[in-house]
Design a protein around this motif. Structure first.
Motif, short mmCIF file in Angstrom:
data_model
loop_
_atom_site.label_atom_id
_atom_site.label_comp_id
_atom_site.label_asym_id
_atom_site.label_seq_id
_atom_site.Cartn_x
_atom_site.Cartn_y
_atom_site.Cartn_z
N LEU A 329 0.82 -1.21 0.00
CA LEU A 329 0.00 0.00 0.00
C LEU A 329 0.85 1.26 0.00
O LEU A 329 0.36 2.34 -0.36
CB LEU A 329 -0.93 0.01 1.22
CG LEU A 329 -2.02 -1.08 1.24
CD1 LEU A 329 -2.82 -1.00 2.53
CD2 LEU A 329 -2.94 -0.94 0.04
N GLN A 330 2.12 1.15 0.38
CA GLN A 330 3.00 2.31 0.36
C GLN A 330 3.56 2.62 -1.02
O GLN A 330 4.22 3.64 -1.20
CB GLN A 330 4.17 2.07 1.34
CG GLN A 330 3.74 1.93 2.78
CD GLN A 330 4.90 1.60 3.71
OE1 GLN A 330 6.03 1.45 3.25
NE2 GLN A 330 4.62 1.49 5.00
N GLU A 331 3.29 1.76 -1.99
CA GLU A 331 3.79 1.97 -3.34
C GLU A 331 3.06 3.14 -4.00
O GLU A 331 1.83 3.22 -3.99
CB GLU A 331 3.60 0.70 -4.17
CG GLU A 331 4.16 0.78 -5.57
CD GLU A 331 5.66 1.01 -5.57
OE1 GLU A 331 6.08 2.02 -6.17
OE2 GLU A 331 6.38 0.20 -4.96
N THR A 332 3.82 4.08 -4.57
CA THR A 332 3.24 5.26 -5.23
C THR A 332 3.32 5.19 -6.75
O THR A 332 2.60 5.93 -7.42
CB THR A 332 3.96 6.53 -4.74
OG1 THR A 332 5.38 6.40 -5.00
CG2 THR A 332 3.75 6.71 -3.24
N SER A 333 4.17 4.34 -7.29
CA SER A 333 4.30 4.23 -8.74
C SER A 333 3.14 3.42 -9.31
O SER A 333 2.84 2.32 -8.83
CB SER A 333 5.63 3.56 -9.09
OG SER A 333 5.71 3.28 -10.47
N LEU A 334 2.47 3.97 -10.33
CA LEU A 334 1.34 3.29 -10.94
C LEU A 334 1.78 2.01 -11.63
O LEU A 334 1.10 0.97 -11.54
CB LEU A 334 0.64 4.22 -11.94
CG LEU A 334 -0.54 3.61 -12.70
CD1 LEU A 334 -1.64 3.17 -11.73
CD2 LEU A 334 -1.09 4.61 -13.72
#
Length: 359
Positions: A329-334
């Motif tokens: 959930l901490q991933e920001t890259s689409l």
């Protein structure tokens, strides 16, 4: 006459001596067999069908347990150091995504359907379904309590790598890099001190094992115990059923163990320590097989499995959705997010395919 009489006497004495020697030689062997009836019992047990069932059950449970070290063939040797880099972290998240899919698929397509099948063979199905639902909740809460009892004390001190690397201001004394980095930055050695401090912090964090790793090992122990019960109980029915059951469990376990290996790496275990822990959990499967063989009743193993399977399902759900999912959930890259969702679907799909093949 005297000569012939003496010769006859000597011949009779020789025959008597030979008979006595033969009896003496044969006597101890006969009495040894009579004095050690346990040897006859052991020989009879080895030649019996029961011994074959014990041997096949133990071999099957050990084979299922050894599937835990198969990820060593998938994960490269340099994974321990490579996973600490930015690219390695992305690879680890991809493995964790597959692990989440594998755990969810294992729970909803393997463990719970098998528990429901055991409940469906009994009289009051509705009561048993509710009981198994309660066991799932108990498993979730039990793993929550265990993690609360043994928290990760330094988990709140882990910094965000991107924010630390992109920051142009000196680190605070209470940061993970420590006061030495601040002193060296003031002396002008910005690049070298920052790099050495970051490596030191990574080494410190890599030496600490998170509670989630031990929770995963506990869930694996319980899961392997049920596998040992299933393997031995099926061999008690027949050799054909036992071989088919062992093969089915192996098919489910191989992708599941890859996910477990990734979870152990995330928790701080290195590659070889994770393999040793997986071998340790395999011994619990042997204990499960021995328990089933001592009860000598497939019905008894079904009664034990009826509550162990949903309890294990609750533990796996907690590990997948509470311990591992927050990292994704901490991933920001689409792009990385889409890859992770795809790998979660792959993990579920592999379990669905194996369940269809086994059924």
């Amino acid at each position: 006459m005297l000569t012939s009489t003496g010769a006859s006497s000597r011949q009779n004495m020789a025959q008597t001596a030979m008979a006595h020697a033969t009896a003496t030689a044969a006597g101890p062997g006969h009495s040894l067999t009579d004095d050690l009836p346990g040897l006859q019992a052991v020989a009879a047990f080895i030649a019996s069908e029961q011994a074959h069932v014990w041997l096949l059950s133990l071999v099957g449970s050990v084979a299922v347990g050894l599937s835990g070290i198969l990820p060593l063939l998938v994960i490269p040797i340099e994974a321990g150091a490579a996973l600490k880099t930015e690219a390695g972290c992305q690879k680890l998240k991809q493995l964790l995504s597959f692990a989440i899919g594998g755990l969810l698929g294992d729970v909803f397509l393997h463990l719970l359907p098998e528990a429901w099948a055991l409940a469906g063979s009994s009289g009051s199905k509705h009561k048993h379904y509710k009981t198994q639902g309660w066991w799932v909740i108990v498993g979730l809460l039990a793993f929550l309590v265990l993690e609360k009892m043994f928290p990760d004390r330094d988990s709140h001190e882990d910094p965000t790598p991107d924010s630390d690397l992109n920051s142009n201001t000196p680190a605070q004394p209470n940061s993970v890099f420590g006061e030495k980095a601040v002193v060296s930055l003031r002396n002008g050695n910005h690049a070298e001190s920052w790099k050495s401090s970051k490596q030191q912090s990574l080494q410190e964090r890599s030496g600490k094992i998170k509670t989630s790793g031990y929770l995963n090992l506990l869930a694996n122990c319980i899961d392997n115990f049920t596998h040992g019960l299933a393997v031995a109980g099926s061999f008690l029915v027949s050799k054909k059923v036992g071989c088919l059951t062992t093969f089915a469990i192996l098919l489910h376990e191989i992708p599941h163990e890859v996910g477990d290996f990734a979870i152990l790496l995330r928790a701080g275990f290195d590659r070889w320590s994770a393999a040793r822990m997986q071998l340790f959990t395999a011994l619990v499967g042997v204990l499960g097989a021995c328990f089933a063989l001592c009860t000598q009743s497939p019905k008894g193993t079904e009664n034990a499995t009826a509550w162990i399977l949903p309890f294990t399902s609750g533990g796996f759900l907690y590990i997948a959705l509470v311990n591992v999912m927050p990292d994704l959930l901490q991933e920001t890259s689409l792009r990385h997010t889409l890859v992770q969702i795809l790998l979660i679907g792959c993990g579920v799909g592999v379990m669905a395919l194996l369940s269809a093949i086994v059924d």
